[in-house]
Write a protein that holds these residues in place. Sequence first.
Motif, PDB file in Angstrom:
ATOM      1  N   UNK A   7       0.835  -1.205   0.000  1.00  0.00           N
ATOM      2  CA  UNK A   7       0.000   0.000   0.000  1.00  0.00           C
ATOM      3  C   UNK A   7       0.872   1.258   0.000  1.00  0.00           C
ATOM      4  N   UNK A   8       1.935   1.234   0.803  1.00  0.00           N
ATOM      5  CA  UNK A   8       2.825   2.392   0.872  1.00  0.00           C
ATOM      6  C   UNK A   8       3.474   2.668  -0.475  1.00  0.00           C
ATOM      7  N   UNK A   9       4.010   1.633  -1.128  1.00  0.00           N
ATOM      8  CA  UNK A   9       4.630   1.810  -2.435  1.00  0.00           C
ATOM      9  C   UNK A   9       3.647   2.277  -3.483  1.00  0.00           C
ATOM     10  N   UNK A  10       2.425   1.764  -3.431  1.00  0.00           N
ATOM     11  CA  UNK A  10       1.413   2.180  -4.401  1.00  0.00           C
ATOM     12  C   UNK A  10       1.041   3.641  -4.212  1.00  0.00           C
ATOM     13  N   UNK A  11       0.934   4.096  -2.977  1.00  0.00           N
ATOM     14  CA  UNK A  11       0.587   5.492  -2.724  1.00  0.00           C
ATOM     15  C   UNK A  11       1.708   6.426  -3.165  1.00  0.00           C
ATOM     16  N   UNK A  12       2.948   6.002  -2.993  1.00  0.00           N
ATOM     17  CA  UNK A  12       4.062   6.823  -3.465  1.00  0.00           C
ATOM     18  C   UNK A  12       4.061   6.910  -4.993  1.00  0.00           C
ATOM     19  N   UNK A  13       3.688   5.813  -5.653  1.00  0.00           N
ATOM     20  CA  UNK A  13       3.579   5.843  -7.110  1.00  0.00           C
ATOM     21  C   UNK A  13       2.458   6.774  -7.554  1.00  0.00           C
ATOM     22  N   UNK A  14       1.343   6.760  -6.837  1.00  0.00           N
ATOM     23  CA  UNK A  14       0.241   7.668  -7.149  1.00  0.00           C
ATOM     24  C   UNK A  14       0.675   9.115  -6.955  1.00  0.00           C
ATOM     25  N   UNK A  15       1.415   9.379  -5.874  1.00  0.00           N
ATOM     26  CA  UNK A  15       1.911  10.737  -5.636  1.00  0.00           C
ATOM     27  C   UNK A  15       2.831  11.197  -6.756  1.00  0.00           C
ATOM     28  N   UNK A  16       3.581  10.274  -7.340  1.00  0.00           N
ATOM     29  CA  UNK A  16       4.438  10.639  -8.478  1.00  0.00           C
ATOM     30  C   UNK A  16       3.596  10.931  -9.719  1.00  0.00           C
ATOM     31  N   UNK A  17       2.617  10.095  -9.986  1.00  0.00           N
ATOM     32  CA  UNK A  17       1.854  10.241 -11.221  1.00  0.00           C
ATOM     33  C   UNK A  17       0.876  11.399 -11.220  1.00  0.00           C
ATOM     34  N   UNK A  18       0.371  11.776 -10.047  1.00  0.00           N
ATOM     35  CA  UNK A  18      -0.688  12.774 -10.003  1.00  0.00           C
ATOM     36  C   UNK A  18      -0.201  14.168 -10.375  1.00  0.00           C
ATOM     37  N   UNK A  19       1.103  14.405 -10.274  1.00  0.00           N
ATOM     38  CA  UNK A  19       1.624  15.728 -10.599  1.00  0.00           C
ATOM     39  C   UNK A  19       2.254  15.836 -11.972  1.00  0.00           C
ATOM     40  N   UNK A  20       2.205  14.785 -12.778  1.00  0.00           N
ATOM     41  CA  UNK A  20       2.823  14.823 -14.099  1.00  0.00           C
ATOM     42  C   UNK A  20       2.030  15.726 -15.045  1.00  0.00           C
ATOM     43  N   UNK A  21       2.763  16.500 -15.823  1.00  0.00           N
ATOM     44  CA  UNK A  21       2.141  17.422 -16.767  1.00  0.00           C
ATOM     45  C   UNK A  21       2.480  17.082 -18.213  1.00  0.00           C
ATOM     46  N   UNK A  22       3.748  16.792 -18.490  1.00  0.00           N
ATOM     47  CA  UNK A  22       4.193  16.573 -19.872  1.00  0.00           C
ATOM     48  C   UNK A  22       3.424  15.459 -20.587  1.00  0.00           C
ATOM     49  N   UNK A  23       3.198  14.297 -19.963  1.00  0.00           N
ATOM     50  CA  UNK A  23       2.426  13.265 -20.679  1.00  0.00           C
ATOM     51  C   UNK A  23       0.987  13.689 -20.964  1.00  0.00           C
ATOM     52  N   UNK A  24       0.413  14.491 -20.072  1.00  0.00           N
ATOM     53  CA  UNK A  24      -0.987  14.891 -20.251  1.00  0.00           C
ATOM     54  C   UNK A  24      -1.142  15.881 -21.398  1.00  0.00           C
ATOM     55  N   UNK A  25      -0.126  16.697 -21.646  1.00  0.00           N
ATOM     56  CA  UNK A  25      -0.199  17.631 -22.767  1.00  0.00           C
ATOM     57  C   UNK A  25      -0.388  16.876 -24.081  1.00  0.00           C
ATOM     58  N   UNK A  26       0.250  15.708 -24.192  1.00  0.00           N
ATOM     59  CA  UNK A  26       0.215  14.936 -25.428  1.00  0.00           C
ATOM     60  C   UNK A  26      -0.881  13.878 -25.459  1.00  0.00           C
ATOM     61  N   UNK A  27      -1.588  13.695 -24.352  1.00  0.00           N
ATOM     62  CA  UNK A  27      -2.616  12.643 -24.315  1.00  0.00           C
ATOM     63  C   UNK A  27      -3.996  13.164 -23.913  1.00  0.00           C
ATOM     64  N   UNK A  28      -4.063  13.966 -22.837  1.00  0.00           N
ATOM     65  CA  UNK A  28      -5.350  14.507 -22.394  1.00  0.00           C
ATOM     66  C   UNK A  28      -5.671  15.823 -23.078  1.00  0.00           C
ATOM     67  N   UNK A  29      -4.670  16.605 -23.418  1.00  0.00           N
ATOM     68  CA  UNK A  29      -4.742  17.886 -24.106  1.00  0.00           C
ATOM     69  C   UNK A  29      -5.243  18.997 -23.207  1.00  0.00           C
ATOM     70  N   UNK A  30      -6.308  18.745 -22.421  1.00  0.00           N
ATOM     71  CA  UNK A  30      -6.815  19.742 -21.493  1.00  0.00           C
ATOM     72  C   UNK A  30      -8.162  20.300 -21.896  1.00  0.00           C
ATOM     73  N   UNK A  31      -8.900  20.776 -20.901  1.00  0.00           N
ATOM     74  CA  UNK A  31     -10.219  21.372 -21.116  1.00  0.00           C
ATOM     75  C   UNK A  31     -10.582  22.189 -19.885  1.00  0.00           C
ATOM     76  N   UNK A  32     -11.470  23.151 -20.059  1.00  0.00           N
ATOM     77  CA  UNK A  32     -11.965  23.935 -18.926  1.00  0.00           C
ATOM     78  C   UNK A  32     -13.367  23.502 -18.525  1.00  0.00           C
TER      79      UNK A  32
END
Length: 303
Positions: free
Chosen positions: A216-241
Motif C-alpha cells: 500500500x505504501x509503495x502504491x501510494x508513493x507511485x500515485x503521488x508521483x503520477x498525479x503531478x505529471x504534466x508533460x504526458x498529459x499535454x500529449x494525451x489529455x490535451x486539457x479542457x476547462x
Amino acid sequence: MTTQLDRPTPRAEHRSLRNRAGNAGRRTVSNKAFSSLLTVGMAIAVIPLFLIIAYVVYRGAGVIGIEFFTENEPPYTREGGGYLAGFFGTLYIMALAILMAVPLGIATAIYLVEYGTGKLSTVVRFFTDVMTGIPSIFVGLFVYGLMVSGWISLGFGTFAAAVAIAIIMLPIVTRSAEEMLKLVPDEWRNASYGLGAGKAQTIMRTVLPAAAPGLITGSMLAVARGIGETAPLILTALGSVFLVTAFQGDPQAAVPLQIYNGARQPFEAGLERAFGGALSLFGLVLFMIIAARVIGARANKRK
C-alpha cells in the motif's frame, strides 16, 4: 636447558582508556569539519524547497475556497471560479491509472520474487530500473504515437492519459512491491507449505497479507508521483476547462494542465488560480506521502 615454552610470557603493557592516540585530536577536528560541511550542504539544499513552498502558499492561499473546488475556470481575465473540471479529470485519470498500474506492478513483483529465476527475471528488473529514470515526456510521446494519432488513433482523452500515467507508475509499484515481498520471511512460506498449502495459496493467503502495508505504501508513493505529471498529459489529455465524463475521444481536463496553462498567460487572475491549483496539488501529494509513512510505521510497529 630452558626452552622457549619455559620462558615467562611478557605481559602486555596496560594502557589506560583515558590515554588518547596521537592523531585523536586531528580526527576530532576533521569529524567536526565534515559534519559542519554536511550541515551547511543540507541547509543549502533545503532552503530553496522552503522558499518554493512558502511562495506557493503565499500566492495560492487566498484563492482556496469552496468555489475553487466546485466551479469551472472562467476566462483568465476574470477573478473567481475554480478548477472543478481539473480535479474531476485528475481523479478520473488517476483512478484508471491505478486500476492498470497497481495490479500489474504487484503481479510482476510476485513473479520476480516467487517464480523468476532465469534470464527473463533479470531482463524484467533491468527494464524496470530503466523505466524508472525515463523522462515523462518520452512516455507521453510514446502514447501519443501509439494511441492518439498513430497506430490505434483514438484521439485525445481520458484513457490515453491514464495509460501514460500508468506507464510512469508501473516501475515504481513493481520495484517497491518486489522489495516488500522479499522482506516476508521464508519460514512463513515453508510453514504454509508444511500445512499442505500450494504455491498460489501461500502467495495469496500468507505472503500478500504479510506484505500488504508495504504494498500500500509503495502504491501510494507511485500515485503521488503520477498525479503531478504534466508533460504526458499535454500529449494525451490535451486539457479542457469543462467537466468531461467521456472515456475517450474528448480532451480531458487535469489540474497540472490547468496550472500550466494558467501560469503561462499574463493575467493576474489566471496566475492566482494557477498558484491555488499548485497549492491544492501540493497538499494532496503531501497527504499521500504522510499517509504512506504512517501506514508503514504502524505496520513495522505491529511486526
